[in-house]
Design a protein around this motif. Sequence first.
Motif, PDB file in Angstrom:
ATOM      1  N   ILE A 174       0.849  -1.196   0.000  1.00 10.48           N
ATOM      2  CA  ILE A 174       0.000   0.000   0.000  1.00 10.48           C
ATOM      3  C   ILE A 174       0.882   1.242   0.000  1.00 10.48           C
ATOM      4  CG2 ILE A 174      -1.754   1.303   1.269  1.00 10.48           C
ATOM      5  CD1 ILE A 174      -2.686  -1.327   2.479  1.00 10.48           C
ATOM      6  N   ALA A 175       0.637   2.130  -0.958  1.00  7.65           N
ATOM      7  CA  ALA A 175       1.366   3.400  -1.020  1.00  7.65           C
ATOM      8  C   ALA A 175       0.365   4.541  -0.875  1.00  7.65           C
ATOM      9  CB  ALA A 175       2.118   3.525  -2.334  1.00  7.65           C
ATOM     10  N   ILE A 176       0.643   5.452   0.057  1.00  7.76           N
ATOM     11  CA  ILE A 176      -0.206   6.619   0.296  1.00  7.76           C
ATOM     12  C   ILE A 176       0.671   7.848   0.150  1.00  7.76           C
ATOM     13  CG2 ILE A 176      -1.693   7.809   1.933  1.00  7.76           C
ATOM     14  CD1 ILE A 176      -2.258   5.072   3.206  1.00  7.76           C
ATOM     15  N   ALA A 177       0.292   8.710  -0.798  1.00  9.18           N
ATOM     16  CA  ALA A 177       1.091   9.900  -1.078  1.00  9.18           C
ATOM     17  C   ALA A 177       0.250  11.161  -0.925  1.00  9.18           C
ATOM     18  CB  ALA A 177       1.672   9.815  -2.493  1.00  9.18           C
ATOM     19  N   ALA A 183      -4.628  13.798  -1.682  1.00 12.89           N
ATOM     20  CA  ALA A 183      -4.117  12.482  -1.333  1.00 12.89           C
ATOM     21  C   ALA A 183      -4.163  11.539  -2.540  1.00 12.89           C
ATOM     22  CB  ALA A 183      -4.924  11.892  -0.184  1.00 12.89           C
ATOM     23  N   PHE A 184      -3.266  10.551  -2.524  1.00 11.20           N
ATOM     24  CA  PHE A 184      -3.169   9.587  -3.613  1.00 11.20           C
ATOM     25  C   PHE A 184      -2.959   8.197  -3.010  1.00 11.20           C
ATOM     26  CE2 PHE A 184      -1.874  13.711  -4.985  1.00 11.20           C
ATOM     27  CZ  PHE A 184      -2.373  13.860  -6.261  1.00 11.20           C
ATOM     28  N   GLU A 203      -2.945   6.969  -7.360  1.00 13.40           N
ATOM     29  CA  GLU A 203      -3.983   7.728  -8.047  1.00 13.40           C
ATOM     30  C   GLU A 203      -4.759   8.569  -7.040  1.00 13.40           C
ATOM     31  OE1 GLU A 203      -6.376   4.960 -10.178  1.00 13.40           O
ATOM     32  OE2 GLU A 203      -4.797   4.399 -11.602  1.00 13.40           O
ATOM     33  N   ALA A 204      -5.305   9.666  -7.518  1.00 17.74           N
ATOM     34  CA  ALA A 204      -6.037  10.577  -6.641  1.00 17.74           C
ATOM     35  C   ALA A 204      -7.107   9.831  -5.862  1.00 17.74           C
ATOM     36  CB  ALA A 204      -6.661  11.704  -7.456  1.00 17.74           C
ATOM     37  N   LYS A 209     -11.862   7.329   0.876  1.00 18.05           N
ATOM     38  CA  LYS A 209     -11.453   6.154   0.116  1.00 18.05           C
ATOM     39  C   LYS A 209     -10.245   5.479   0.760  1.00 18.05           C
ATOM     40  CE  LYS A 209     -10.182   4.554  -4.518  1.00 18.05           C
ATOM     41  NZ  LYS A 209      -9.969   4.945  -5.938  1.00 18.05           N
ATOM     42  N   ILE A 210      -9.295   6.291   1.212  1.00 24.49           N
ATOM     43  CA  ILE A 210      -8.115   5.740   1.890  1.00 24.49           C
ATOM     44  C   ILE A 210      -8.530   5.068   3.191  1.00 24.49           C
ATOM     45  CG2 ILE A 210      -5.957   6.347   3.050  1.00 24.49           C
ATOM     46  CD1 ILE A 210      -5.576   8.541   0.981  1.00 24.49           C
ATOM     47  N   LYS A 211      -9.435   5.710   3.899  1.00 23.92           N
ATOM     48  CA  LYS A 211      -9.928   5.141   5.156  1.00 23.92           C
ATOM     49  C   LYS A 211     -10.559   3.781   4.924  1.00 23.92           C
ATOM     50  CE  LYS A 211     -12.993   6.267   9.046  1.00 23.92           C
ATOM     51  NZ  LYS A 211     -13.943   7.282   9.594  1.00 23.92           N
TER      52      LYS A 211
END
Length: 271
Positions: A174-177, A183-184, A203-204, A209-211
């Motif tokens: 998992i990559a979170i940028a 956030a991406f 991706e945006a 969505k991340i949660k």
Amino acid sequence: MAAIVMAGTQYAQDFHDFYLQKLTNVKNADKYAQLLSSYYDKQLLKTREALEASKEKLVKQLNKKNEEVEKIASGYRNLLWKREKYRMETYGFNWTGTGWINIDTGIIPKTWGPQPLQITIQNSKQYDRIYTYVVYTTIKSLYRLNSDDNTLFYVGNNDDKKMLMPKHEPATAIAIAYNGENAFLAIKQFETGTDTQLTMTPEAATKEKIKQAIKAYNKYAKENKISVDLEYMDKFFIEQKRQKALMEERAFIWSLWEIANPCCLDRVAEK
């Protein structure tokens, strides 16, 4: 040119006429000079006292902030220790005074072992910060990968890009940028030991969505929750910005000092 000369001549005549009036002498000049000097001395003392009080207040605020930051850093170090302890004990290791010891020396092949894993983040330069994780789902263990350039992320350390992980088991990368407030997200399923080099393109994504993407791992122990790790990363990022602002402020103050005290620069350089 002639106009300039005429103007200069006129100013000279004006000053000469003023000189002839003999108005430049002040009666009791010493008395007034002493009063003026006394006034400025008092004002200078007040200014120094105010500056000293402001300095003490600022130092107290900085010390308090530094204590808060150290408390956060200490909390995160403790979290990482618990995370490692959970993973190593799952593999059958015990912690001793000399480090981790595996007391199982039997001949049965281990279901885990040291293996490499590297993740390359595409378009990494467009992000302010990137956090890359691997979740070993079979043992419910989390690991945040390291990076020297914010593009290539790896397990282990710079000298040995390997770590103990389950052999040929499903896992999730998992990559979170972030780019400012945007956030991406990138998620990739892979098999440990088989897929050792991954490429991911965030991706945006909304915060919601991340949660939702990391919700499944919130059932893990606290030290293995991505949401908990991200909370610490946010705090560290805020601290980095604070430190950067302090450096810029100090540089600005120093530039003003250089302008106000040009004659002292050589002495400072000598020290």
